[in-house]
Write an enzyme that holds these catalytic residues in place. Structure first.
Site, PDB file in Angstrom:
ATOM      1  N   TYR A   1      51.895  47.051  38.101  1.00 11.64           N
ATOM      2  CA  TYR A   1      51.585  45.717  38.630  1.00 11.64           C
ATOM      3  C   TYR A   1      51.645  44.673  37.518  1.00 11.64           C
ATOM      4  O   TYR A   1      50.876  44.752  36.555  1.00 11.64           O
ATOM      5  CB  TYR A   1      50.172  45.785  39.231  1.00 11.64           C
ATOM      6  CG  TYR A   1      49.565  44.490  39.709  1.00 11.64           C
ATOM      7  CD1 TYR A   1      50.227  43.666  40.617  1.00 11.64           C
ATOM      8  CD2 TYR A   1      48.300  44.111  39.263  1.00 11.64           C
ATOM      9  CE1 TYR A   1      49.630  42.497  41.063  1.00 11.64           C
ATOM     10  CE2 TYR A   1      47.698  42.940  39.716  1.00 11.64           C
ATOM     11  CZ  TYR A   1      48.377  42.140  40.609  1.00 11.64           C
ATOM     12  OH  TYR A   1      47.774  40.981  41.043  1.00 11.64           O
TER      13      TYR A   1
ATOM     14  N   ASP B   1      42.530  51.844  39.576  1.00  8.54           N
ATOM     15  CA  ASP B   1      42.648  50.741  40.518  1.00  8.54           C
ATOM     16  C   ASP B   1      43.004  51.353  41.870  1.00  8.54           C
ATOM     17  O   ASP B   1      44.101  51.889  42.040  1.00  8.54           O
ATOM     18  CB  ASP B   1      43.745  49.801  40.010  1.00  8.54           C
ATOM     19  CG  ASP B   1      43.944  48.611  40.905  1.00  8.54           C
ATOM     20  OD1 ASP B   1      43.747  48.744  42.123  1.00  8.54           O
ATOM     21  OD2 ASP B   1      44.302  47.537  40.390  1.00  8.54           O
TER      22      ASP B   1
ATOM     23  N   ILE C   1      42.880  49.713  44.924  1.00 11.36           N
ATOM     24  CA  ILE C   1      42.793  48.617  45.901  1.00 11.36           C
ATOM     25  C   ILE C   1      43.659  48.834  47.139  1.00 11.36           C
ATOM     26  O   ILE C   1      43.555  48.083  48.101  1.00 11.36           O
ATOM     27  CB  ILE C   1      43.100  47.237  45.275  1.00 11.36           C
ATOM     28  CG1 ILE C   1      44.552  47.118  44.827  1.00 11.36           C
ATOM     29  CG2 ILE C   1      42.166  46.945  44.106  1.00 11.36           C
ATOM     30  CD1 ILE C   1      44.923  45.693  44.423  1.00 11.36           C
TER      31      ILE C   1
ATOM     32  N   LYS D   1      43.786  43.738  49.832  1.00  4.79           N
ATOM     33  CA  LYS D   1      44.975  44.422  50.335  1.00  4.79           C
ATOM     34  C   LYS D   1      44.710  45.170  51.629  1.00  4.79           C
ATOM     35  O   LYS D   1      45.416  44.982  52.613  1.00  4.79           O
ATOM     36  CB  LYS D   1      45.489  45.394  49.268  1.00  4.79           C
ATOM     37  CG  LYS D   1      45.791  44.732  47.929  1.00  4.79           C
ATOM     38  CD  LYS D   1      46.795  43.592  48.052  1.00  4.79           C
ATOM     39  CE  LYS D   1      47.128  42.976  46.693  1.00  4.79           C
ATOM     40  NZ  LYS D   1      48.034  41.823  46.827  1.00  4.79           N
TER      41      LYS D   1
END
Lengths: 486, 486
Positions: free
Chosen positions: A151, A236, A238, A277
């Site tokens: 990302y 992470d 998410i 998200k």
């Protein structure tokens, strides 16, 4: 701010350093902003496929909110709570919010693990969560190792304020970009040789941009490595609630709680979560740090004052997340819709021979256009990308911006639009690919008829026929029907 | 986080360093938390007077929200906006929010100045605004000069993340704590002598804790000094809309726009604003940086990603702030209620001879209890404070926690409670003061009859009669009627 580090940062930002979403994509976003596609009013516009946004199930949340006026402090039913909520400023967060969030974090992981509300720390979105963790775990100049592709905005989240360096762990398409211990060790040793102190390994699971989940074995390997070298493991997660196909999601929480990584030092494990998200609520700025380390929880909690979630939003979400029956329905329906969208998109690409990395999660596919590159370079990738943005009018994201070391991969988001727009996008890609295949075949036939012509035209003296082979740019004239594709 | 700066910070925080609201006050807050006053259910509890919270006019906002369901995306009327707002993630903020905020910032300053929406930068509360400014304007180790007494949590806002040092500009009661050029020059020169780079002057206007506004001349002097020495002037104006008596509020914006500080370098001037105080909405986490410096606006805007306001809240506030007629009514009524509360409180204290610094703004009075100190020391102030917290059961804030150099001043908040609770608080203070006066007079009479006894009791051999003079602690036995005052 003459001479301050902020000034230096600003110049770097302005120069496009360290923020892929802004810098590398800038051209594509500008193209979109100047001419956004609209199904009814601007069918000639650029379709936004660079935004990992989930619009597929917002109608469910919208309906829930209308059906539950008591969840809003701005309704006659909710107003009795207005004073208490508007005045609430404890950096621990509303107790009911932390309770509901902890419960939901378990639910979204299939009820296989439980989360302790006292370890749930609120931050300003996933950006705030990563920033807070970086502040707690590292000093400026320390490094995180990050598997590629990753990302792009981690450069912002982890670096801008905290000054953490991100060093790539190189992953490859040969094994579907799976993170191996060899690649990890190599990155770690490389950093040490450069005299950089490695403080953490940062992974996204499910992966953005790959749209895949990490298997239990890899997670256990990471936990073992972190313990062995005493570095932190920042997970992470998410997209935890955006897994729509097998294999299912395995959270690091599950791995450490179920003993898949014996001897693992929990103090080194931290999870970042968000509602941006899975729920499509990025505007609400809900980021969560969940750490197994008491000191990190204490420090992050104190730092919460810098990025609290609006109490109006906390209150609303506390009530929604606590509605376990709705949440179960939402998660199932959201997964169903994501799967349908993903399958349709991938099948549509397959019609013209374009493959994507097999994916089971996220809001995007990792599209393989290696076969369309003029040559295997990042320049050629960006050249192809510019064609896709400006001529095909699809704002997709080039692999380069995700620090991918293999040219020719593109992230294509498909959950931020309606079905009809997605069909238009698919149509544009397919026409573009077919035209490319046609031109290529023609050029090859032409080349086959002139086997003795081996010299290439000089720079600056490019011929039209050469362009037809060398650059996809030439595939589309300004008058190309592609420009008006719909 | 072994060895990281965060770890060091955490130890400092745990040790009570750098955060008055948490550390110095801790005892008082704990006392309140363990036994909070309630008019009906716990009349023997501690009354919270340490919280600068404005509850006086929340009913108006509550009513507005009920009357305007379209302002909430969680109502049938507002739901059509749900998708757009929930998905909104541009770090510039909703255009309508910035527009409305700029307009309102002019309105709250009596329409004498205008604000440019493009200079309005969103942050996570005033805490986020100060943090962002400190990041933009200074490097770690640089200093701000801050007139004393000052808001204790500046130590958190400006220091925890950005590492700015706060150096006091000493102000005194002799001129009502007015900031003079001499004191400013002295602080500046002192810092330079210590080799500290001064990057800014940080003022709160209206002042917390003084409850006063700064006059035009002082502001012009500050702007001139900042220009002369090339240091920034950071004006915290979060109580701009809480001015309830003459002289009215003069914003730094007015001073520089109307030419009161000729030759002033606008690039050095920055305003922090928030809706936490004027509206009583601290939970909503709305902080604003308004800078006249383009680079600071650009940098702060980029940093907005770390502390965006929830789009749900932005949307609601954009509609409320844009209702200029309501805003005018709200500001007038809020000022009227604040004036009434202030006047009643100050008059109530006057009945027993207790004075406050003459105030015209804020949610508190700066109460002068110097006459009640055993001796003119900070220890004696804290001793008196403990009595007030534990025996009188009022959680007020000692001047020490505001870095006040003169012992005996206390900040008393009066806007976070209803009229009846305030009367109970007043009653408690008055009874306490009367009892103190009575004991003092008695002790003086007693001392007058024994003029030859000059030696003081040894430490540890304190007699009851000595205690009666030396410490206000002795004024109240555990069975004192004050404990049960109501």
């Amino acid at each position: 701010m003459a001479g301050s580090s902020a000034e230096q940062l600003l110049s770097r930002i302005a120069a496009g350093d360290g923020h892929g979403e802004i810098s590398s994509y800038f051209d594509g976003w500008k193209a979109y902003d100047m001419n956004p596609f609209d199904l009814r009013h601007n069918r000639d516009g650029v379709i936004q496929m660079g935004l990992a946004e989930n619009q597929l199930s917002l109608d469910l949340i919208e309906q829930w909110s209308v059906d539950h006026p008591e969840a809003s402090i701005c309704t006659a039913q909710g107003a009795p709570q207005f004073r208490r909520i508007a005045n609430f400023q404890d950096y621990h967060g509303l107790p009911e919010f932390r309770e509901a969030m902890a419960k939901f974090m378990g639910q979204v992981r299939g009820g296989k693990v439980t989360f302790d509300p006292d370890r749930v720390v609120m931050c300003g979105g996933a950006t705030g969560a990563q920033d807070t963790l970086a502040f707690c775990l590292a000093d400026p100049g320390d490094a995180y190792l990050v598997p590629t592709p990753y990302y792009p905005a981690f450069d912002r989240d982890c670096c801008w304020r905290s000054g953490v360096k991100l060093l790539p762990i190189e992953c490859h398409s040969s094994n579907n970009f799976t993170l191996t211990r060899e690649a990890l060790v190599s990155a770690y040793d490389g950093a040490r040789r450069q005299g950089v102190r490695v403080r953490g390994i940062l992974i996204t699971n499910p992966s953005n941009p790959l749209g895949t989940t990490m298997d239990r074995g890899t997670l256990a390997m990471l936990a073992a490595f972190a313990t062995e070298r005493r570095v932190h493991l920042i997970c992470d997660e998410i997209y935890a609630g955006s897994v729509f196909a097998k294999p299912g999601f395995v959270s690091i929480a599950e791995v450490i709680e179920r003993g898949d990584a014996p001897g693992c030092n929990r103090d080194l494990v931290h999870i970042a979560y968000s509602l941006s998200k899975d729920f499509g609520l990025p505007g609400f700025r809900v980021g969560i740090v969940y750490s197994y380390n008491d000191d990190v929880v204490a420090c992050a909690r104190k730092m919460s004052s810098f990025g609290l979630v609006s109490s109006q939003t906390q209150h609303f979400l506390a009530m929604m997340l606590a509605d376990a029956e709705f949440m179960a329905r939402f998660l199932a329906e959201s997964a169903r819709r994501l799967a349908a969208r993903h399958d349709r998109f991938v099948a549509g690409l397959r019609e013209v021979g374009i493959a994507c990395l097999p994916g089971n999660a996220g809001l995007f596919s990792w599209m393989d256009l290696r076969g369309m590159l003029r040559e295997k370079t990042h320049d050629a990738e960006l050249e192809l990308w510019r064609v896709i943005v400006h001529r095909v009018k699809l704002n997709v994201s080039p692999g380069t911006s995700f620090h991918c070391n293999e040219p020719g991969w593109f992230r294509v988001c498909y959950a931020n639009m309606d079905d009809d727009t997605m069909e238009v996008a698919l149509d544009r890609i397919r026409r573009f690919v077919r035209q490319h295949q046609h031109s290529k075949a023609k050029a090859e036939r032409w080349a086959a008829t002139r086997p003795l012509r081996l010299s290439l035209p000089r720079r600056g003296a490019t011929t039209a026929s050469h362009l037809a082979i060398s650059s996809p740019l030439a595939l589309l004239s300004p008058q190309s029907p592609m420009v008006h594709a719909s």
